[in-house]
Design a protein around this motif. Structure first.
Motif, mmCIF file in Angstrom:
data_model
loop_
_atom_site.group_PDB
_atom_site.id
_atom_site.type_symbol
_atom_site.label_atom_id
_atom_site.label_comp_id
_atom_site.label_asym_id
_atom_site.label_seq_id
_atom_site.Cartn_x
_atom_site.Cartn_y
_atom_site.Cartn_z
ATOM 1 N N GLY A 1 61.822 40.811 48.422
ATOM 2 C CA GLY A 1 61.699 42.254 48.584
ATOM 3 C C GLY A 1 63.005 42.987 48.375
ATOM 4 N N ARG A 2 64.078 42.453 48.937
ATOM 5 C CA ARG A 2 65.388 43.100 48.781
ATOM 6 C C ARG A 2 65.855 43.062 47.323
ATOM 7 N NH1 ARG A 2 68.898 40.848 54.000
ATOM 8 N NH2 ARG A 2 67.631 41.843 55.630
ATOM 9 N N THR A 3 65.648 41.911 46.697
ATOM 10 C CA THR A 3 66.104 41.754 45.311
ATOM 11 C C THR A 3 65.357 42.691 44.369
ATOM 12 O OG1 THR A 3 66.690 39.440 45.718
ATOM 13 C CG2 THR A 3 66.354 40.100 43.426
ATOM 14 N N VAL A 4 64.035 42.708 44.478
ATOM 15 C CA VAL A 4 63.223 43.566 43.605
ATOM 16 C C VAL A 4 63.595 45.029 43.782
ATOM 17 C CG1 VAL A 4 60.879 44.427 43.212
ATOM 18 C CG2 VAL A 4 61.277 41.976 43.411
ATOM 19 N N SER A 5 63.788 45.451 45.021
ATOM 20 C CA SER A 5 64.125 46.841 45.292
ATOM 21 C C SER A 5 65.424 47.250 44.607
ATOM 22 C CB SER A 5 64.239 47.052 46.804
ATOM 23 O OG SER A 5 64.541 48.391 47.102
ATOM 24 N N SER A 6 66.455 46.422 44.778
ATOM 25 C CA SER A 6 67.758 46.747 44.181
ATOM 26 C C SER A 6 67.720 46.703 42.664
ATOM 27 C CB SER A 6 68.822 45.774 44.704
ATOM 28 O OG SER A 6 69.047 45.948 46.073
ATOM 29 N N VAL A 7 67.064 45.684 42.108
ATOM 30 C CA VAL A 7 67.039 45.538 40.652
ATOM 31 C C VAL A 7 66.243 46.668 40.008
ATOM 32 C CG1 VAL A 7 66.249 44.079 38.745
ATOM 33 C CG2 VAL A 7 67.438 43.053 40.690
ATOM 34 N N PHE A 8 65.135 47.069 40.620
ATOM 35 C CA PHE A 8 64.362 48.176 40.052
ATOM 36 C C PHE A 8 65.200 49.457 40.030
ATOM 37 C CE2 PHE A 8 61.629 51.872 40.198
ATOM 38 C CZ PHE A 8 60.761 51.624 39.139
ATOM 39 N N ASP A 9 65.885 49.752 41.125
ATOM 40 C CA ASP A 9 66.712 50.963 41.154
ATOM 41 C C ASP A 9 67.835 50.896 40.121
ATOM 42 O OD1 ASP A 9 65.270 52.314 43.049
ATOM 43 O OD2 ASP A 9 66.519 51.725 44.746
ATOM 44 N N LEU A 10 68.421 49.712 39.950
ATOM 45 C CA LEU A 10 69.460 49.526 38.930
ATOM 46 C C LEU A 10 68.900 49.793 37.539
ATOM 47 C CD1 LEU A 10 72.142 48.425 37.729
ATOM 48 C CD2 LEU A 10 71.201 46.124 38.044
ATOM 49 N N LEU A 11 67.730 49.241 37.250
ATOM 50 C CA LEU A 11 67.132 49.437 35.923
ATOM 51 C C LEU A 11 66.704 50.883 35.710
ATOM 52 C CD1 LEU A 11 64.990 46.185 35.608
ATOM 53 C CD2 LEU A 11 67.193 46.684 34.545
ATOM 54 N N GLN A 12 66.150 51.519 36.746
ATOM 55 C CA GLN A 12 65.744 52.921 36.614
ATOM 56 C C GLN A 12 66.949 53.805 36.338
ATOM 57 O OE1 GLN A 12 62.265 54.408 37.101
ATOM 58 N NE2 GLN A 12 63.534 55.678 35.758
ATOM 59 N N GLN B 1 74.003 50.045 34.606
ATOM 60 C CA GLN B 1 74.814 50.968 35.403
ATOM 61 C C GLN B 1 75.041 50.346 36.790
ATOM 62 O OE1 GLN B 1 75.860 54.280 33.855
ATOM 63 N NE2 GLN B 1 75.542 52.567 32.438
ATOM 64 N N LEU B 2 75.839 49.297 36.773
ATOM 65 C CA LEU B 2 75.983 48.437 37.943
ATOM 66 C C LEU B 2 76.793 49.103 39.049
ATOM 67 C CD1 LEU B 2 74.981 45.539 38.496
ATOM 68 C CD2 LEU B 2 77.241 44.719 37.812
ATOM 69 N N VAL B 3 77.944 49.630 38.702
ATOM 70 C CA VAL B 3 78.804 50.261 39.706
ATOM 71 C C VAL B 3 78.126 51.507 40.269
ATOM 72 C CG1 VAL B 3 81.034 51.368 40.088
ATOM 73 C CG2 VAL B 3 80.888 49.328 38.646
ATOM 74 N N GLN C 1 75.649 50.832 43.179
ATOM 75 C CA GLN C 1 76.135 49.951 44.238
ATOM 76 C C GLN C 1 75.504 50.243 45.600
ATOM 77 O OE1 GLN C 1 80.322 50.689 45.633
ATOM 78 N NE2 GLN C 1 80.423 51.860 43.735
ATOM 79 N N GLN C 2 75.151 51.484 45.878
ATOM 80 C CA GLN C 2 74.546 51.789 47.172
ATOM 81 C C GLN C 2 73.167 51.152 47.292
ATOM 82 O OE1 GLN C 2 76.272 53.147 49.596
ATOM 83 N NE2 GLN C 2 74.556 52.779 50.994
ATOM 84 N N GLU C 3 72.395 51.188 46.207
ATOM 85 C CA GLU C 3 71.068 50.577 46.209
ATOM 86 C C GLU C 3 71.146 49.052 46.285
ATOM 87 O OE1 GLU C 3 70.785 54.638 44.665
ATOM 88 O OE2 GLU C 3 72.037 52.951 44.055
ATOM 89 N N ILE C 4 72.258 48.499 45.796
ATOM 90 C CA ILE C 4 72.472 47.052 45.912
ATOM 91 C C ILE C 4 72.826 46.685 47.350
ATOM 92 C CG2 ILE C 4 74.068 45.191 45.265
ATOM 93 C CD1 ILE C 4 74.185 46.566 42.445
#
Length: 284
Positions: A241-252, A263-265, A268-271
């Motif tokens: 759950g944590r991984t999917v949430s962060s990766v989706f926000d990163l991709l969006q 847009q990794l940096v 960072q808050q969503e990660i």
């Protein structure tokens, strides 16, 4: 504090390999010791790049130097991604053996990079054999996409039942935990994609919108985050759950930016604090 030895490629421009994995891990509070297998100007998806492919002996020397600092007992996991050749595979397996000798509770997390459903297999023909016969049997956690899972197990998983059956074949090879990314079952709602985690007797799945993009390095981020969350919680469902949430926000965020590179940096808050916007469904 969790410590991860990450043996992967590195690029100066953009985010793949260690250049995708190290910062998210550090943002989670993980100590990361990156060992680079290449140091390129950019990822090879551009069709042109510069920089050295590091000889296997040089990579081994770096790991030996870490061992000489008597640091191996502190390592909780060895993380590896794309393996460019059999010699690097040998170096990684040797590092795993050394780490586990020093810390028997350490795990080996392997992302068995071979290809994807759209591009097919894009590695040297010897690599899938190396992964199937020698690397995956030594892994505790593997993070293939659905295509790679099929390649590893010599199956063609499509349905959820197919995919779960292929996961069990993969677990019979050695790994106790399997994360399957980019699950595209025929009966899924249109415009969605799923990620599946299996550990012990339990299995979990998460469904998200499928974003219209190809993001180099997203698999490297996913493998790193899932490994860290699994080490932190001991719960594959929570880690999923944590991984999917962060990766989706990163991709969006990457899609919205119009940029080619993750847009990794900027994410960072969503990660660091996943929003947990998707439901994790327990299958068993």
């Amino acid at each position: 504090m969790t410590t991860i030895l990450s043996i992967q490629s590195s690029v100066a421009y953009g985010h793949v390999g260690n250049s995708a994995a190290v910062f998210p891990l550090q943002r989670l509070g993980v100590e990361v010791w990156p060992v680079h297998t290449v140091h390129f100007s950019n990822h090879t998806g551009y069709g042109a790049w510069r920089g050295p492919l590091l000889p296997a002996d040089d990579v081994r020397e770096v790991i030996t130097g870490i061992e000489e600092r008597e640091a191996m007992p502190a390592i909780d996991a060895v993380l590896s991604g794309y393996q460019g050749g059999e010699e690097i595979g040998d170096v990684i397996l040797d590092a795993v053996a050394r780490v586990k000798a020093a810390n028997p509770s350490a795990i080996y997390a392997c992302d068995p990079v071979m290809g994807n459903a759209k591009s097919g297999c894009f590695v040297h023909p010897a690599i899938p054999v190396l992964l199937r016969e020698r690397v995956v049997p030594q892994a505790d956690l593997i993070t293939p996409n659905q295509f790679e899972l099929g390649f590893l197990t010599e199956t063609e998983p499509e349905s959820l039942e197919d995919t779960l059956a292929s996961v069990e074949l993969a677990r019979a090879m050695g790994p106790s935990t399997v994360l399957v990314t980019s699950v595209l079952r025929p009966d899924r709602p249109e415009g969605t994609i799923e990620m599946l985690a299996v550990d012990g007797d339990s299995a979990w799945i998460v469904q998200t919108p499928q974003l219209p993009m190809k993001a180099n390095g997203s698999g490297d981020v996913t493998a790193a985050l899932f490994t860290a969350h699994l080490l932190d919680t001991g719960d594959a469902g929570v880690a999923l759950g944590r991984t999917v949430s962060s990766v989706f926000d990163l991709l969006q965020r990457t899609l919205d930016s119009g940029a080619r590179e993750l847009q990794l940096v900027q994410s960072q808050q969503e990660i660091a604090e996943p929003r947990m916007q998707f439901e994790v469904q327990q299958l068993r």
